[in-house]
Motif scaffolding. Structure first.
Motif, PDB file in Angstrom:
ATOM      1  N   PHE A   1       0.817  -1.212   0.000  1.00 49.72           N
ATOM      2  CA  PHE A   1       0.000   0.000   0.000  1.00 49.72           C
ATOM      3  C   PHE A   1       0.854   1.267   0.000  1.00 49.72           C
ATOM      4  O   PHE A   1       0.373   2.350   0.339  1.00 49.72           O
ATOM      5  N   HIS A   2       2.145   1.110  -0.388  1.00 47.90           N
ATOM      6  CA  HIS A   2       2.969   2.277  -0.697  1.00 47.90           C
ATOM      7  C   HIS A   2       2.321   3.078  -1.830  1.00 47.90           C
ATOM      8  O   HIS A   2       1.682   2.506  -2.720  1.00 47.90           O
ATOM      9  N   LEU A   3       2.489   4.373  -1.803  1.00 46.11           N
ATOM     10  CA  LEU A   3       2.115   5.174  -2.964  1.00 46.11           C
ATOM     11  C   LEU A   3       3.083   4.868  -4.107  1.00 46.11           C
ATOM     12  O   LEU A   3       4.257   4.558  -3.884  1.00 46.11           O
ATOM     13  N   TYR A   4       2.574   4.964  -5.331  1.00 46.24           N
ATOM     14  CA  TYR A   4       3.436   4.777  -6.494  1.00 46.24           C
ATOM     15  C   TYR A   4       4.428   5.932  -6.593  1.00 46.24           C
ATOM     16  O   TYR A   4       4.173   7.050  -6.105  1.00 46.24           O
ATOM     17  N   ARG A   5       5.552   5.653  -7.229  1.00 48.23           N
ATOM     18  CA  ARG A   5       6.542   6.712  -7.438  1.00 48.23           C
ATOM     19  C   ARG A   5       5.942   7.869  -8.235  1.00 48.23           C
ATOM     20  O   ARG A   5       6.287   9.034  -8.003  1.00 48.23           O
ATOM     21  N   SER A   6       5.040   7.561  -9.150  1.00 46.13           N
ATOM     22  CA  SER A   6       4.389   8.623  -9.922  1.00 46.13           C
ATOM     23  C   SER A   6       3.545   9.523  -9.024  1.00 46.13           C
ATOM     24  O   SER A   6       3.423  10.727  -9.285  1.00 46.13           O
ATOM     25  N   GLN A   7       2.959   8.939  -7.985  1.00 45.04           N
ATOM     26  CA  GLN A   7       2.180   9.744  -7.035  1.00 45.04           C
ATOM     27  C   GLN A   7       3.096  10.640  -6.209  1.00 45.04           C
ATOM     28  O   GLN A   7       2.734  11.783  -5.897  1.00 45.04           O
ATOM     29  N   LEU A   8       4.277  10.134  -5.860  1.00 48.95           N
ATOM     30  CA  LEU A   8       5.249  10.961  -5.137  1.00 48.95           C
ATOM     31  C   LEU A   8       5.750  12.082  -6.042  1.00 48.95           C
ATOM     32  O   LEU A   8       5.962  13.219  -5.590  1.00 48.95           O
ATOM     33  N   ASP A   9       5.931  11.766  -7.333  1.00 44.69           N
ATOM     34  CA  ASP A   9       6.386  12.784  -8.295  1.00 44.69           C
ATOM     35  C   ASP A   9       5.392  13.936  -8.416  1.00 44.69           C
ATOM     36  O   ASP A   9       5.779  15.074  -8.695  1.00 44.69           O
ATOM     37  N   ALA A  10       4.101  13.631  -8.207  1.00 42.25           N
ATOM     38  CA  ALA A  10       3.053  14.640  -8.375  1.00 42.25           C
ATOM     39  C   ALA A  10       2.860  15.502  -7.132  1.00 42.25           C
ATOM     40  O   ALA A  10       2.063  16.448  -7.155  1.00 42.25           O
TER      41      ALA A  10
ATOM     42  N   VAL B   1      -5.051  -8.306  -2.868  1.00 44.53           N
ATOM     43  CA  VAL B   1      -4.319  -7.161  -2.340  1.00 44.53           C
ATOM     44  C   VAL B   1      -2.992  -7.018  -3.087  1.00 44.53           C
ATOM     45  O   VAL B   1      -2.478  -7.997  -3.642  1.00 44.53           O
ATOM     46  N   PRO B   2      -2.430  -5.829  -3.111  1.00 43.95           N
ATOM     47  CA  PRO B   2      -1.158  -5.623  -3.818  1.00 43.95           C
ATOM     48  C   PRO B   2       0.035  -6.082  -2.984  1.00 43.95           C
ATOM     49  O   PRO B   2      -0.007  -6.088  -1.757  1.00 43.95           O
TER      50      PRO B   2
ATOM     51  N   VAL C   1      11.560  -2.921  -8.401  1.00 45.54           N
ATOM     52  CA  VAL C   1      10.936  -1.885  -9.229  1.00 45.54           C
ATOM     53  C   VAL C   1      10.640  -0.632  -8.406  1.00 45.54           C
ATOM     54  O   VAL C   1      10.721   0.491  -8.896  1.00 45.54           O
ATOM     55  N   GLY C   2      10.284  -0.843  -7.138  1.00 47.39           N
ATOM     56  CA  GLY C   2       9.966   0.281  -6.264  1.00 47.39           C
ATOM     57  C   GLY C   2       8.523   0.709  -6.311  1.00 47.39           C
ATOM     58  O   GLY C   2       8.185   1.830  -5.935  1.00 47.39           O
ATOM     59  N   ASP C   3       7.646  -0.178  -6.770  1.00 40.19           N
ATOM     60  CA  ASP C   3       6.219   0.135  -6.860  1.00 40.19           C
ATOM     61  C   ASP C   3       5.385  -1.078  -6.442  1.00 40.19           C
ATOM     62  O   ASP C   3       5.862  -2.220  -6.513  1.00 40.19           O
ATOM     63  N   PRO C   4       4.144  -0.842  -6.035  1.00 43.04           N
ATOM     64  CA  PRO C   4       3.244  -1.960  -5.742  1.00 43.04           C
ATOM     65  C   PRO C   4       2.913  -2.759  -6.997  1.00 43.04           C
ATOM     66  O   PRO C   4       2.989  -2.246  -8.114  1.00 43.04           O
ATOM     67  N   ILE C   5       2.541  -4.033  -6.788  1.00 37.30           N
ATOM     68  CA  ILE C   5       2.058  -4.897  -7.862  1.00 37.30           C
ATOM     69  C   ILE C   5       0.598  -5.205  -7.550  1.00 37.30           C
ATOM     70  O   ILE C   5       0.284  -5.873  -6.556  1.00 37.30           O
ATOM     71  N   GLU C   6      -0.293  -4.717  -8.367  1.00 34.50           N
ATOM     72  CA  GLU C   6      -1.727  -4.826  -8.102  1.00 34.50           C
ATOM     73  C   GLU C   6      -2.195  -6.287  -8.087  1.00 34.50           C
ATOM     74  O   GLU C   6      -1.751  -7.108  -8.900  1.00 34.50           O
TER      75      GLU C   6
END
Length: 324
Positions: free
Chosen positions: A163-172, A209-210, A216-221
């Protein structure tokens, strides 16, 4: 911390008449009685000016004139589990969960355990070891078990890492550099998504659940499937017992709440080794510990008060032979 809502109309009784005169402010100190859950009445002093209710060492906050919430801050005893080695701890916790798993024939049963603690406390290891033991021992306890059939697992782990935020969400975010540097802090997770998954698990009995791909540094859905056959689910993560925002709602979803207590210097040494093992230079890993991991750990330790059981962490390198 337990919070209950009360209506002042049926349950609060004011014993002296109010006065608007400034010369009679002493009359604003009234006697109030609250009906407690066990049926008795306890006298409390109500001071309008400060809008606080005081009862011995318990503090009550008045929300408004029509209703108020009571936040009980009294200290409570929390059981502590400790043993000579972690294998004994794993065995004790598995035995604790067996009554729930033994009722696996009940299609409506779902025993959800929250397991929290700071980074490097050994949450993932403890969760997987306890689940492995429950799945191993349960067939021996189940009277309907057929030895010719491979038993289905009745326990599983649901990690909060997914349930980490995606890196793209951190970028935003407003400050992306800071967001990436502080990744792992509470605000870099999505507790609303976790809460929704737990509600679905409770209401429907199964949920996808993810997971989290550290490479990769992102969740896997939808990478983990908790099924109807899983009667014991250990949810492990850092912030499960925080009592603020959505995290407080997450905390309310658990049947039991376990907290791993560990010396922070020891846990930070484990996290340092983890950072270095992923390729970070020593100075970068040390900076991340000081800037992000230790402040997070100190916040997590404050949530220990919300646990039902405290587990004293000892060296995870002790083998089963050392327990004899």
């Amino acid at each position: 911390m337990e919070v209950s809502s009360f209506s002042t109309a049926p349950r609060v009784y004011l014993s002296s008449s109010s006065s608007s005169s400034s010369s009679t402010e002493s009359s604003l100190l009234k006697r109030v009685k609250l009906s407690l859950s066990h049926g008795c009445f306890v006298p409390i002093s109500w001071k309008r000016r400060t809008s606080q209710l005081l009862l011995d060492n318990t503090r009550f906050l008045v929300q408004n004139t029509n209703s108020f919430k009571i936040s009980c801050c009294q200290q409570r005893e929390i059981p502590v589990l400790e043993a000579r080695c972690m294998d004994e701890v794993y065995d004790d916790l598995a035995e604790r969960l067996l009554p729930a798993s033994s009722a696996a024939s009940n299609p409506n049963l779902k025993h959800i355990v929250g397991l929290a603690g700071p980074p490097g406390a050994g949450k993932s290891t403890l969760a997987s070891e306890v689940v492995r033991r429950v799945n191993k021992i349960w067939p021996q306890k189940a009277s309907s078990f057929d030895s010719r059939v491979k038993p289905l697992d009745v326990a599983t782990v649901l990690p909060m890492d997914g349930f980490h935020l995606y890196r793209s969400q951190l970028d935003a975010m407003e400050n992306p550099e800071e967001a990436h540097a502080r990744r792992g802090a509470p605000w870099t997770f999505d507790p609303s998504l976790l809460l929704n998954c737990l509600k679905n698990l409770r209401n429907q009995g199964s949920v996808y659940v993810p997971s989290f791909d550290h490479g990769v540094g992102d969740p896997i859905e939808d990478d983990i499937f908790v099924t109807l056959q899983h009667k014991v689910v250990i949810v492990e993560g850092n912030y499960l017992f925080l009592d603020e925002g959505v995290w407080k709602d997450v905390s309310s979803m658990f049947d039991e709440k376990w907290f791993i207590e560990v010396d922070l210097d020891t846990s930070m040494q484990r996290v340092l080794k983890r950072h270095i093992s992923t390729g970070k230079p020593h100075d970068v890993a040390k900076w991340r510990i000081d800037y992000n991991d230790r402040p997070n750990a100190e916040l997590i330790m404050q949530s220990k008060k919300n646990a039902d059981l405290v587990i004293r962490s000892i060296s995870l390198l002790i083998s089963e032979d050392d327990c004899t």
